[in-house]
Each structure stands twice: as C-alpha cells, then as structure tokens.
Design an enzyme around this catalytic site. Sequence first.
Site, PDB file in Angstrom:
ATOM      1  N   LYS A   1       1.130  -1.235  -0.012  1.00  0.00           N
ATOM      2  CA  LYS A   1      -0.499   0.069   0.127  1.00  0.00           C
ATOM      3  C   LYS A   1       1.056   1.472  -0.438  1.00  0.00           C
ATOM      4  CE  LYS A   1      -1.836   2.927   3.047  1.00  0.00           C
ATOM      5  NZ  LYS A   1      -1.951   4.212   2.275  1.00  0.00           N
TER       6      LYS A   1
ATOM      7  N   GLU B   1       8.776  15.614  17.088  1.00  0.00           N
ATOM      8  CA  GLU B   1       8.928  15.270  15.462  1.00  0.00           C
ATOM      9  C   GLU B   1       8.068  16.090  14.833  1.00  0.00           C
ATOM     10  OE1 GLU B   1      10.184  11.615  12.437  1.00  0.00           O
ATOM     11  OE2 GLU B   1       8.169  11.846  13.943  1.00  0.00           O
TER      12      GLU B   1
ATOM     13  N   CYS C   1      12.685  10.639   8.836  1.00  0.00           N
ATOM     14  CA  CYS C   1      12.263  10.148  10.590  1.00  0.00           C
ATOM     15  C   CYS C   1      14.071   9.982  11.764  1.00  0.00           C
ATOM     16  CB  CYS C   1      11.838   8.644  11.056  1.00  0.00           C
ATOM     17  SG  CYS C   1      12.434   8.082   9.461  1.00  0.00           S
TER      18      CYS C   1
ATOM     19  N   GLU D   1       9.110   1.171  11.586  1.00  0.00           N
ATOM     20  CA  GLU D   1       9.897   1.952  11.370  1.00  0.00           C
ATOM     21  C   GLU D   1       9.025   3.462  12.206  1.00  0.00           C
ATOM     22  OE1 GLU D   1      11.370   4.838  11.278  1.00  0.00           O
ATOM     23  OE2 GLU D   1      12.243   4.429   8.562  1.00  0.00           O
TER      24      GLU D   1
END
Length: 495
Positions: free
Chosen positions: A193, A399, A301, A267
């Site tokens: 996906k 973040e 990230c 992750e």
Amino acid sequence: MTTFIRPPYMEVPAALLDRAQTVFIAGRWVDAGESAAIEVIDPSTGKAFAAFRPASVAQVDAAAAAATQAFNSWRRTSGKERATYLRAIAEGLRTRKADLVALQMLNSGKPRFEAEIDVDDAVATFDYYGDLAEGLDSQQGQSVELPMDGLEGATYFEPLGPVALIVPWNFPMVTTAWKLAPALAAGCTAVLKPSEFTTLTELVYGDIAIEAGLPAGVLNILPGAGAIGSALCADRRFRKISFTGSNATGSRVMAAAAQRVVPVSLELGGKSPIVILEDADIAQAVEIAAAGIFFNCGQMCSATSRLLVSEKIAARFTEALVEKAAGLKVGGHETPDAEMGPLTTFPQYAKVRDTLEAARASGLECLAGGRVVEGRDGFFVEPTIYRDVPSDHPVWRDEIFGPVLALRSFASVDEAIAIANDTEFGLAATVVGTDPEAANAVASRLDAGHVWVNSAQIIFPNTAWGGFKASGIGRELGPWGLSSYRAVKHVTRAS
C-alpha cells in the site's frame, strides 16, 4: 474536466502519469472501482498535475487471495530463482532512472540530486537482496548436534507467508525497496500500500513485475488512504505487517496485529541528536549538521533535529551554520541546482507552518528562517534554526518533520549524552569530532539504532535500519531485514 498543469521542462512520460488503471492484482492492472479520484499535487506549485483512482476496500480481499494463492508455489522456488527476479527488478528501475528521477522531482518536490539518490538506493537494495537470496539455499538443513544418541537435528528457514507492506510518502520507491526486496528474497508474497500522496512512482513496481515475468500474485499494489491500510491489517491471511510512518498510526497497526498475534515491523518517528565535540572541524561539522536537517527538507525520521555543540566552539560553529542555512538555495524543479526543495504535502506544510508560528509566539530565539516562503506558490519553508530551546519545548521534544533545527550548547560530554538520550525516540544520531577514540566513545553511549561518526547520513543496503524506544520494532536492511520475513523451523529425527 480537470486541467492538469505539467511544467514543460519536466519530461515525464505520459505512461507514468495518465494511468487509467492503478490497482495491481494477480499480475495485471485492474480498474480501481468507484472510489473518488485523488489528485496528484506538485509541491513546487501546489497545483495538480495528474489524478488516479485508489483501490477500494473490497479489493483488499482480492489482493490477499492472490497473494495467498501465489505463496503456495512462490515459497517453493529456490533462492537462486528468486535472485533472478530481484535482479530483474533492479534492472527495471535502473533503465527507468531518468524518468523516475523526473517523476520524483515533480511529485515529491525533491531536488534532482536527492531524486537520483533515491532511485540509486532502490536499485542497490534489490541488487543486494538478490545476492543474499542466491545464498539462501545453502543455509537449509544445517546440522545441529543433539546430546542424545539416536537423534539428529537440522535447521530450516521458512518464509512467513503473505505480508502487508505499508509505506510512507517521504521516500517513495526507497522504503518500498527496503521492505519488498527482502520479503520476496525470503519467499514471501506481498501486498503493497503506497501513500496516497506519492503513488505514481510506486506503481512502476507493477510495470517492472510484468516485464520481469514475476509470477502472478507475488506482488500486488493497492494505492489509497488509511482505509486500505486498516483493511490490510485486519485481514487474517497476512502473516506479517511491515509499516513505516508516524507513531500514531504505528500504534494502531500494532494494536491490529495484536488482535491476530502476528509479527510486525515498525519504523516510526525520531528526534535524533547530533553532538558536535569541542575538537570538531567546524567546516565539516557545519556541512554534516546542515545535511542532517535540511536534506529532503527535513522530512526524515532520522533527521538530526536536536543539535548539541560544545560551548567552547559554540559561537564560531553557530555563526558558520547560520551562514550556511541562509545561503542554501531553496527552489522547486525549475531550479536545477536547488539544495532544498518544498515540503511534499500540503498537510505537512501546514503543520510546519503552525509550528513556526507557535515558536514565534512562545519567544524562541530564531537565528535563521522561522517562516514559510512568501510570494510564491508551493509548499516552501525557510531553513530554520532556533537557539537555546528549553528541553520541555515542543520544538525540542516533538518530531516536526521539516527543516527546523533546535540548537543548544553543553559544558561536558556527560551532559551532552544525558541531553541527547533524554527523548522517547532512539532512531539515529550523529557525532562529529576529530579524535576518533573520543567520538566513538560518545557514539557507543547514545541510545540510537544507527549512529554516524564524522559522516553524513549515508545508508547502505547491508547496514541495519531501525531504532530503540518509540522509534519502532525490528530492523530493516542487511541480513536482519531478510530475517524478519523468515521463520526458523527445527527438525529432530531418529538417526
């Protein structure tokens, strides 16, 4: 009828843009159903340049059935056979490099040099796992000595089964390669996906699968939004879920997997530190620090968004870093030598814009940037640096996923390590210093899954990728990435 704006200097083949069918199931392209079309946005202009119809939730069933049926034969292929297919996929990407680079620039907003790195990374990953796959056959049936006469043991490795791969928008093709290549090498079949924001570049894997003669159902592609991912996670035919993305979504993926007790690889986010030691070469440190936060417009990230610099060199280093940030050439695909592009999606642009406004309202000291780029279309943000950000401030702790750096100084190495490790994340870190022994000692004390010492964030297929704490579960790349798609079978038999 929608009129799409395509820059004349972006030579992307129409076949990659005007796709009447965008769902790939059982080795062929099929109609997407009745779902509303999703526009594909050029982040350099904020305008649509294409559209596609996403998969329907009902098509998850068809894709899962195709992957399940294909697994029965794919699992019995040899590692050497699978290596041939993986190398064919690598070659398919390699021959399309120019077109994929142009499409990456148009769809993701990446400068040319970044788009080229992405394609090369995907190619290298399939080549690497092709090599690993070729060596798998010799690992089967290895003898295990048992402490009882009359019995002998042997170890085998089995593919887990059909797997669901859910990938993000910040590194299309790359993150897919990191998941798909080891899954296929191990003997798993897959349903992929892609993100609804960067679907077009991912669809090339279906074209290449047909070209390479990959057996029908081994790879299936279902573009779409979160509903597709939720359906994949709930389908009992998938024996593993691999997800890369936000912590909020990752926790939902993990909860769904827990309902069926199937393995997951996650992750997730990061708030990575970069530690500049007092003996660092300032010019080198500036280049590494800038790349760590401004590459891909900070949409990584692993972005080293918390910078800790020794107070003994803080003034000189900060001056040089601010000069570097101010001099970065920010531009879209119309700027051939752009060093930083726009943010990839409008939602991410809005999030970063709001973060900058909140930082301004809270009185943070801004040394560079601090605003979105005014007077032009697109999702552009200035390279931004804040100094002396309090440890409890969102700019220091959360973040942001944008080109926003928080900078603080430290008096001792122990203080730097304590501050660096004071985070819920543990994905990556960087250390810069001219004394190798001292720099390596700092690296050994950082809570991070991957640490660079005096290096930019270069990731090779044979290294490990993944983090500690809330940065995720499991590892991708290297032999560890392959192991995550294999189960160990032990056979004990009378001799």
